[in-house]
Design a protein around this motif. Structure first.
Motif, mmCIF file in Angstrom:
data_model
loop_
_atom_site.group_PDB
_atom_site.id
_atom_site.type_symbol
_atom_site.label_atom_id
_atom_site.label_comp_id
_atom_site.label_asym_id
_atom_site.label_seq_id
_atom_site.Cartn_x
_atom_site.Cartn_y
_atom_site.Cartn_z
ATOM 1 N N THR A 36 40.893 47.276 45.666
ATOM 2 C CA THR A 36 40.283 46.006 45.867
ATOM 3 C C THR A 36 40.641 44.842 44.977
ATOM 4 O O THR A 36 40.276 45.042 43.720
ATOM 5 C CB THR A 36 38.675 46.268 46.291
ATOM 6 O OG1 THR A 36 38.649 47.354 47.444
ATOM 7 C CG2 THR A 36 38.335 44.933 46.992
ATOM 8 N N SER A 86 41.740 49.148 40.533
ATOM 9 C CA SER A 86 41.076 49.190 41.889
ATOM 10 C C SER A 86 42.018 48.781 42.899
ATOM 11 O O SER A 86 42.927 48.158 42.852
ATOM 12 C CB SER A 86 39.874 48.009 41.884
ATOM 13 O OG SER A 86 40.304 46.692 41.818
ATOM 14 N N LYS A 128 42.988 42.334 40.873
ATOM 15 C CA LYS A 128 42.360 43.734 40.536
ATOM 16 C C LYS A 128 41.789 43.809 39.451
ATOM 17 O O LYS A 128 41.763 43.133 38.418
ATOM 18 C CB LYS A 128 43.292 44.854 40.808
ATOM 19 C CG LYS A 128 44.067 44.935 42.277
ATOM 20 C CD LYS A 128 45.328 46.110 42.365
ATOM 21 C CE LYS A 128 45.966 46.126 43.784
ATOM 22 N NZ LYS A 128 46.557 47.349 44.009
ATOM 23 N N CYS A 160 38.673 49.433 34.608
ATOM 24 C CA CYS A 160 37.236 49.438 33.878
ATOM 25 C C CYS A 160 37.542 50.051 32.718
ATOM 26 O O CYS A 160 38.472 51.108 32.593
ATOM 27 C CB CYS A 160 36.305 50.015 34.692
ATOM 28 S SG CYS A 160 35.725 49.016 36.016
ATOM 29 N N ARG A 211 32.025 43.914 39.750
ATOM 30 C CA ARG A 211 31.523 44.882 40.764
ATOM 31 C C ARG A 211 32.169 46.128 40.901
ATOM 32 O O ARG A 211 31.603 47.218 41.444
ATOM 33 C CB ARG A 211 31.777 43.922 42.216
ATOM 34 C CG ARG A 211 30.984 42.782 42.451
ATOM 35 C CD ARG A 211 31.057 42.151 43.922
ATOM 36 N NE ARG A 211 30.142 41.051 44.172
ATOM 37 C CZ ARG A 211 29.992 40.433 45.299
ATOM 38 N NH1 ARG A 211 30.855 40.876 46.029
ATOM 39 N NH2 ARG A 211 29.233 39.423 45.315
ATOM 40 N N HIS A 212 33.475 46.097 40.818
ATOM 41 C CA HIS A 212 34.072 47.406 40.794
ATOM 42 C C HIS A 212 33.475 48.520 39.734
ATOM 43 O O HIS A 212 33.506 49.637 39.996
ATOM 44 C CB HIS A 212 35.453 47.274 40.304
ATOM 45 C CG HIS A 212 36.268 48.463 40.578
ATOM 46 N ND1 HIS A 212 36.464 49.679 41.271
ATOM 47 C CD2 HIS A 212 37.153 49.068 39.310
ATOM 48 C CE1 HIS A 212 37.330 50.451 40.916
ATOM 49 N NE2 HIS A 212 37.558 50.181 39.780
ATOM 50 N N CYS A 213 33.401 47.960 38.408
ATOM 51 C CA CYS A 213 32.639 48.724 37.350
ATOM 52 C C CYS A 213 31.490 49.116 37.767
ATOM 53 O O CYS A 213 30.830 50.342 37.487
ATOM 54 C CB CYS A 213 32.797 48.050 36.183
ATOM 55 S SG CYS A 213 34.555 47.683 35.441
ATOM 56 N N ASP A 244 30.323 49.694 40.746
ATOM 57 C CA ASP A 244 30.405 50.885 41.600
ATOM 58 C C ASP A 244 30.892 52.160 41.080
ATOM 59 O O ASP A 244 30.279 53.324 41.314
ATOM 60 C CB ASP A 244 31.603 50.588 42.848
ATOM 61 C CG ASP A 244 31.220 49.378 43.755
ATOM 62 O OD1 ASP A 244 30.128 49.177 43.662
ATOM 63 O OD2 ASP A 244 32.215 48.718 44.320
ATOM 64 N N TYR A 252 39.131 41.084 43.580
ATOM 65 C CA TYR A 252 37.996 40.412 43.358
ATOM 66 C C TYR A 252 38.063 39.015 42.793
ATOM 67 O O TYR A 252 39.208 38.944 42.076
ATOM 68 C CB TYR A 252 36.959 41.176 42.410
ATOM 69 C CG TYR A 252 36.794 42.610 42.919
ATOM 70 C CD1 TYR A 252 35.680 42.999 43.614
ATOM 71 C CD2 TYR A 252 37.558 43.725 42.425
ATOM 72 C CE1 TYR A 252 35.297 44.138 44.021
ATOM 73 C CE2 TYR A 252 37.379 44.894 42.912
ATOM 74 C CZ TYR A 252 36.014 45.215 43.591
ATOM 75 O OH TYR A 252 35.691 46.639 44.004
#
Length: 619
Positions: A391, A389, A480, A483, A400-402, A404, A393
């Motif tokens: 971003t 990512s 980072k 996923c 959260r990335h997964c 999204d 975390y």
């Protein structure tokens, strides 16, 4: 002629009697004188044609008396010579064709014979047998008598006459069709035709060309071996059908079966768990009972299971982490690369010398959706996001990335999640660093100090991309996330370990571990110690590589140590177990496992306080 002579004899006898009678009468009236001459006729002397008395008129020797039984016209007249007999009684009249004036009446038998009949003396009747003649049609035979009888009465043949006629009932001059022929439209015919070229069986498939008529227009055909006549065709018997279908006929059970090899196992790293064939039954023109290969832990036909060192992961057989190659292909001493040593040399038994039976990494770059690439692990079935990512975390927000990605259905997938530490180890190549991941992951950061969050249960752990370290981290740190999608890889449980007096067998991986924990060894000493366990009765002992060591962990375990291996360490043991794998980023270090923390980190090879647990492959 015989009748003529008989009549002549009778006539002569009558004349003789009459003559004798007349002579006696004359003598009574006037006796003859002594000088009267009497002509005697020698019996052997032929009579003359002249009359005895020259005064008498000559007679006509050819004339027959009007009635041989009548007396002379003049009863007083006597023959010239009463003693004379016919000169030759056997002679025929001068005109041999003349018959007596009154011949004998023929008998009834003679009349019957003259009419062409046969006299029946018992019944006193004349009959004759008349043939019925020929049967007027072909392929027929008499059905009763082929003749009849007539009776001759009053010069005529009387009785019923017959002409040939068709009849199923026996009778005089009745005929019927010969065997295998049938009455149809005034003829005897059969369904097979009268000529070879008319044989209908010549056009019937599988016929032996032998036609058997069953009616005027119907027939049956003889069939080849394995076929039988059915209405208007030669049909195969059930046994023949079985043979044509490639089956085996069971006479006892009257069924057709065949043994069929199972199709190929549809996944890699699997083997049959039972019979690799099955039996099908032929019924109604179809084979019934097809079995497709199917994964099963229970034995059966066409059942397969994963080979040793692999486990079933919903759709494929996945290697346990212990069986995935680290891909370290170089040998080292305590500080640098060396030629791989011989068995009797120092540093023998390290990772690069024991990787022949592991499963090599295999990845594919795919684009299921335009401009949305993924990396597929062909061994594990895991699908990886190709880059971390953008971003960072906190540890408790890593998913959260997964989430999204799932919301966006990236690459058409909505099952993205944070990988656990085992899964990161499957993409690490221990022969390289910066990054330490497989070369297909081109978007992984190369600089040192970059970590990616892992999903490791109650303890927050991160994966160091540069070297492949798995280490505990505070959730308040930001990293980072990359996923993954797919079923989680297997983590060992207490049931996997089979304990004996001196060893512990991992039933999943097939590895046999030294039960005892050996302490206070440097990396070189650890290699030497494990090699030294081999003797006349023991062989194969070696120092485990980092993947084999890590397979003893379970990151979902709630308490320390993070392993179900029996008595692996005490809760106060914070030291690590040596592996045979060198840290490619720092050749003076080797990878070690710390069960108490569930971490994988590098330790200086000269450190002599680490633990040792040797391993060997199952026989």
């Amino acid at each position: 002629m015989k009748k003529f002579f008989v009549s002549l004899a009778i006539f002569s006898a009558l004349i003789f009697v009459i003559s004798c009678g007349s002579g006696k009468k004359d003598k009574k009236e006037s006796e003859p004188t002594d000088d009267t001459d009497v002509i005697e006729t020698d019996a052997d002397t032929e009579p003359t044609d002249e009359p005895t008395n020259p005064t008498d008129e000559p007679t006509n020797p050819t004339d027959e008396p009007t009635n041989p039984t009548d007396e002379p016209t003049n009863p007083t007249d006597e023959p010239t010579n009463p003693t004379d007999e016919p000169t030759n009684p056997t002679d025929e009249p001068t005109n041999p064709t003349d018959e007596p004036t009154n011949p004998t009446t023929p008998t009834a038998e003679e009349i019957c014979s003259t009419a062409g009949g046969n006299w029946n003396s018992t019944e006193n009747k004349c009959t004759k047998t008349v043939s019925c003649g020929e049967i007027p049609i072909a392929h027929a035979e008499w059905n009763g008598e082929n003749s009849y009888s007539l009776v001759y009465v009053d010069g005529e043949w009387n009785g019923e006459t017959f002409t040939p006629a068709y009849s199923e009932t026996e009778g005089t001059c009745k005929y019927k069709c010969a065997e295998n022929y049938y009455w149809h439209e005034s003829n005897c015919v059969n369904g097979c035709g009268n000529n070879t070229e008319d044989n209908p069986c010549l056009t019937i498939d599988f016929s032996d060309n032998n036609c058997n008529p069953t009616g005027a227009t119907t027939f049956t055909c003889g069939c080849e071996n394995g076929y039988y006549w059915n209405n208007d065709a030669c049909e195969p018997t059930e046994e023949k059908k079985c043979d044509l279908a490639g089956g085996d006929w069971n006479e006892t059970e009257s069924n057709c079966t065949k043994t069929v090899s199972c199709d190929e196992i549809p996944v890699a790293h699997a083997e049959w768990n039972g019979e690799d064939s099955y039996s099908m039954e032929y019924s109604g023109g179809d084979w019934i009972g097809e079995i497709s290969p199917e994964y099963s832990e229970t034995e059966g036909n066409c059942k397969y299971k994963c080979s040793a060192k692999y486990f079933w992961n919903d759709s494929i057989c996945v290697p346990y982490l212990a069986n995935i190659c680290t891909h370290q292909n170089l040998c080292y001493n305590n500080t640098e690369t060396i030629s791989c040593p011989a068995e009797d040399s120092a540093f023998y038994g390290q990772d690069a010398q024991n990787n022949s039976s592991c499963t090599a990494q295999s990845f594919t770059l795919e684009t299921p959706v335009e401009e949305q690439n993924v990396i597929v692990d062909n061994n594990t079935g895991l699908i990886w996001e190709p880059a971390p990512s953008a971003t960072t975390y906190y540890g408790d927000q890593a998913d959260r990335h997964c989430t999204d990605l799932n919301n966006a259905a990236y690459a058409g997938i909505n099952t993205w999640r944070v990988p656990h530490p085992f899964e990161f180890q499957t993409i690490v190549n221990r022969s390289k660093n910066g990054p330490a991941t497989h070369e297909i992951f081109t978007n992984m950061p190369a600089e040192d100090g970059v970590f990616l969050w892992t999903d490791s249960g109650s303890r927050y752990r991160a994966f160091k991309v540069y070297s492949g370290t798995i280490i505990s981290r505070s959730s308040s740190t930001k990293y980072k996330v990359v996923c993954v999608s797919g079923k989680e890889l297997y983590q060992s449980t207490a049931e996997d370990f089979e304990v004996s007096e001196t060893t512990v067998k991992d039933k999943r991986t097939g590895l046999i571990w030294q039960k005892e924990k050996i302490t206070n060894k440097s990396w070189e000493q650890a290699l030497t110690y494990c090699k030294g366990l081999n003797n006349e009765t023991e062989s194969g002992w070696r120092l485990p590589n980092i993947n084999e060591l890590m397979s003893l962990l379970n990151f979902n375990k709630e308490e320390e140590p993070y392993s179900y291996f029996p008595e692996i360490v005490e809760t106060t043991d914070y030291n690590s177990f040596w592996s045979s794998t060198t840290d490619a980023s720092n050749q003076a270090q080797a990878w070690a496992l710390t069960p108490i923390y569930g971490e994988v980190s590098a330790t200086v090879k000269s450190w002599d306080q680490n633990f040792v647990k040797c391993v060997k492959n199952a026989e």
